[in-house]
Design a protein around this motif. Sequence first.
Motif: not given
Length: 259
Positions: A231-251
């Motif tokens: 399963g997914q930890d809530e804090e880990a999910a939040a960090r991953r969501a933030q990384r995805r924002v940074e990733f999408d910005t670079a894309v």
Amino acid sequence: MRDQLEDAQKHINDGYGRAQHANRVELPKRFYKDVGVAPVDGGFVVTLDGRQVHTPGRKIPVVVPAAAIATIMAEEWAAQGEFIDPASMPMVRLINSAVESGDETIPAFRKEVIKFAASDLMLYRADAPQELVSEQELVWDKALVKLARHFGVRFQPTIGIIHQAQPQASLDRLAETLDGENLFVLTALVNITGLTGSGLLAIGLWHRLFTADEVWQAAHVDEDYQIGLWGQDEEAAARRAQRRVEFDTAVAVLDALRA
């Protein structure tokens, strides 16, 4: 338990809590009303009440080569409320970073991407369990084949974490693909490389061998396997969501520069 709670209360402003408090207090107030985009020699700028924006550190005028990038930056400036929160402005932060780095960092950025490619995420495989082994083979082998065919290179994946040198001719060929790329392209590629752990995926994305979603999936094969088990930890999910924002910005930077 009571002692622990009292001790925690005494130190509530230490470390992270203090940093958060400082951030709340120190965020600058919004000082502008109107946000615009204007063409200038060499590209486009964002204006605040008619004045061109500068980087926060070295106060360098920010000029970007694509109107689409300036538009996203302007939208981030316009979305600010009473206070200006840099954490909510990923494109502004990325572009400011590029501008303050300067063209002199271009060779170092190229080397950084190739350094990651030489010890790439996709080249180091698990030996067990079989479900993870199979998923790595399915996703990563497909990506490596695309890269090999497109660039005429070859790779030597290995099992475990012991360093496996890659053919120098392949690394040199990949380095050639970054020759002539500008500061904004390389800044985006370095960010994507760091967020995914893969210089190969970043290069393939720039050359349209992979979609952004394919790159994100390939970068998270191991993590997604673990999530499937535990399963997914809530804090880990939040960090991953933030990384995805940074990733999408670079894309978005890469997409704008292609256009």
